[in-house]
Write an enzyme that holds these catalytic residues in place. Structure first.
Site, PDB file in Angstrom:
ATOM      1  CE1 TYR A 135      -4.305  -1.756   0.723  1.00 15.35           C
ATOM      2  CE2 TYR A 135      -2.822  -3.376   1.429  1.00 15.35           C
ATOM      3  CZ  TYR A 135      -3.858  -2.883   1.274  1.00 15.35           C
ATOM      4  OH  TYR A 135      -5.109  -3.755   0.865  1.00 15.35           O
ATOM      5  CD  GLU A 136      -1.070   6.019  -2.645  1.00 10.32           C
ATOM      6  OE1 GLU A 136      -1.881   5.472  -3.431  1.00 10.32           O
ATOM      7  OE2 GLU A 136      -0.899   7.159  -2.502  1.00 10.32           O
ATOM      8  CB  SER A 137       0.140   4.198   3.886  1.00 12.72           C
ATOM      9  OG  SER A 137      -0.560   2.601   3.592  1.00 12.72           O
TER      10      SER A 137
END
Lengths: 255, 269
Positions: A56-58
């Protein structure tokens, strides 16, 4: 939106999630967008792809959430990740460097070459609708090995011409990505609540390859804003198996 | 120097009208209390920078604090639109705002360049998209070694960078963990920085993925327990997803927003 027809056993939304999940192979490294892609990717991980690595881009690498994350920065993604890195690093070292097999994206609008608009409807400076914008999608679409897109089918979403290209699919068709020097191969499938579309191997135009059970070609045509190409060997998507439905419903109930 | 100040003092000392200000935190650790303090102090004409404007910038925009927004993804995560932002962009209410739009990868690279003291960052990005047609801070550059065409984006150097962390120690060093976003880059790229923290501890524990910013890299530390609400602080609080959902009807309606705003400014009608 067309997405709540019931046949008594499952909804078209459930069919869409199940069909999208089936696209994800076991063991692949997948950069996951929030919403429908995350639902599908987590369903895949609980079914046939237990070794899929969800990113996930987090900055969460290898997340194994036991419920659907409410946002891209949901704590469950971080707590269940193998590694947590910063946002600069996730885009630079992991995505840009070519370490991701599959990008899994949603979209507001898409065209026949699977280009995506999530920015504006209307003119950029005087939009009739201001959509959220790019987020991680442009570079996910550019740099992943391939891209799977999932969104509900309607004439508002499947349009003849995009007002804005937020993320590039196959551009203007055959050879365009190569000409631009993009490393990823681009979209390999579009999964809607009506059907599966895949780019023609030569022209790269999205072609109807499979209709979901109970859906006719005319149903797809009337929900598509361009003259739809239909594969000669058009198939029917296998309906959701009871195990798939059970896992999907359990995942949603936990969320 | 990590000077302990109240939030009110810290914002009053460092945040001025017309500045470029960044309140960062990627869904996690968003410094909402600091945003509300900027609203209360009536700052105007700010250029605000964030990867995801989130509710915090929807609130600043609706309150009329913002002249320009630099961002990557402007939605209410898991809920829908940011309606104060949309009202400003679509209807120029409460004032027109300029929009400078990037992808997250591009904006992250701008943060890295800012933190590194370089004039620009480089990435494989934006190629074939409409973003480069509308955003002046996206340019093509060729590699001097290979000739490869790449994309350049300028460094960001805000006047003030504001983040929230879980802890400070008594010397003013700060530590945060969980989803760490671009907060380190935000603090290091900014001329001044303010960090709000959940609590002050005698000594930091060793934590997987923990980030420590030394006191001398931070200007002000303000103790604000619950400062990120409705965002969250890992190991201290949970994200208030109900508030994010309840924001939608508030932000959709100018009167409902005005009521909410009066609650923040203490001017309840």
């Amino acid at each position: 939106m067309s997405s709540c027809r019931q046949n008594g056993q499952w909804t078209s939304d459930e069919m869409m999630a199940v069909a999208a999940a089936r696209e994800l192979g076991d063991g692949v490294v997948c950069f996951v967008g929030i919403g429908l892609p995350s639902t599908a990717a987590n369903l895949a991980r609980r079914m046939h792809a237990p070794n899929a690595v969800l990113i996930y881009e987090s900055g969460c690498i290898g997340s194994r959430p036991d419920r659907l994350p409410a946002s891209i920065g949901d704590g469950v993604l971080s707590e269940t990740a193998v590694a947590n890195v910063g946002v600069v690093e996730i885009f630079s070292y992991w995505l840009q460097a070519g370490r991701i097999d599959v990008g899994f994206l949603g979209a507001a609008q898409i065209d026949r070459f699977a280009n995506i608009n999530t920015t504006v409807i209307g003119a950029y400076d005087t939009p009739s609708v201001r959509l959220p914008g790019a987020g991680g999608a442009p570079e996910i679409a550019a740099n992943c090995g391939e891209v799977i897109i999932t969104l509900p089918h309607s004439r508002r979403a499947f349009v003849e011409e995009l007002d804005f290209v937020t993320s590039l699919g196959h551009g203007t068709g055959s050879g365009h990505r190569e000409q631009l020097g993009l490393r990823g191969r681009g979209p390999s499938a579009v999964i809607s609540d009506l059907c599966v579309l895949r780019p023609d191997p030569v022209t790269k135009e999205l072609t109807l390859t499979s209709v979901h059970p109970g859906v006719s070609v005319d149903d797809v045509r009337s929900a598509t804003g361009w003259e739809l190409a239909v594969a000669e060997d058009l198939g029917t998507t296998p309906p959701p198996a009871s195990e798939e439905l059970a896992e999907l419903r359990e995942l949603k109930a936990a969320s | 120097m990590g000077e302990f100040l109240s939030l009110r003092e810290a914002v009053a000392r460092y945040v001025e009208d017309g500045q470029t200000v960044a309140l960062e935190g990627f869904t996690h650790l968003i410094p909402f209390a600091a945003g509300h303090e900027i609203i209360r102090q009536g700052r105007r004409d700010l250029t605000v920078v964030r990867l995801t404007p989130d509710l915090i910038y929807d609130q600043l925009i609706g309150a009329g604090c913002v002249r320009k927004l630099i961002f990557g993804w402007g939605g209410n995560p898991g809920v829908g639109s940011l309606h104060r932002m949309r009202d400003a962009v679509e209807n120029q209410h409460p004032c027109p705002i300029e929009v400078e739009e990037h992808s997250h990868a591009g904006l992250a690279e701008r943060w890295r360049a800012g933190a590194a003291g370089l004039p620009f960052g480089v990435l494989r990005g934006y190629v074939g998209t409409s973003l480069a047609d509308h955003t002046k801070t996206i340019a093509s550059i060729s590699c001097p070694f290979t000739g490869e065409e790449l994309t350049a984006v300028p460094a960001i150097h805000p006047d003030v960078g504001i983040i929230h962390a879980q802890q400070a120690d008594r010397d003013g060093n700060v530590m945060y963990w969980g989803i760490t976003g671009v907060q380190k880059e935000c603090v290091l790229a900014s001329r001044h920085s303010i960090v709000t923290v959940e609590e002050v501890v005698d000594e930091f524990a060793v934590r997987t993925g923990g980030v420590v910013l030394p006191a001398w890299a931070v200007d002000a530390v303000a103790v604000v327990p619950g400062g990120p609400h409705p965002s969250y602080a890992h190991d201290y609080s949970d994200r208030d997803n109900d508030f994010y959902a309840s924001w939608d009807p508030i932000a959709r309606n100018r009167d409902a927003f005005a009521n909410w705003l009066a609650g923040v400014t203490g001017e309840a009608s």
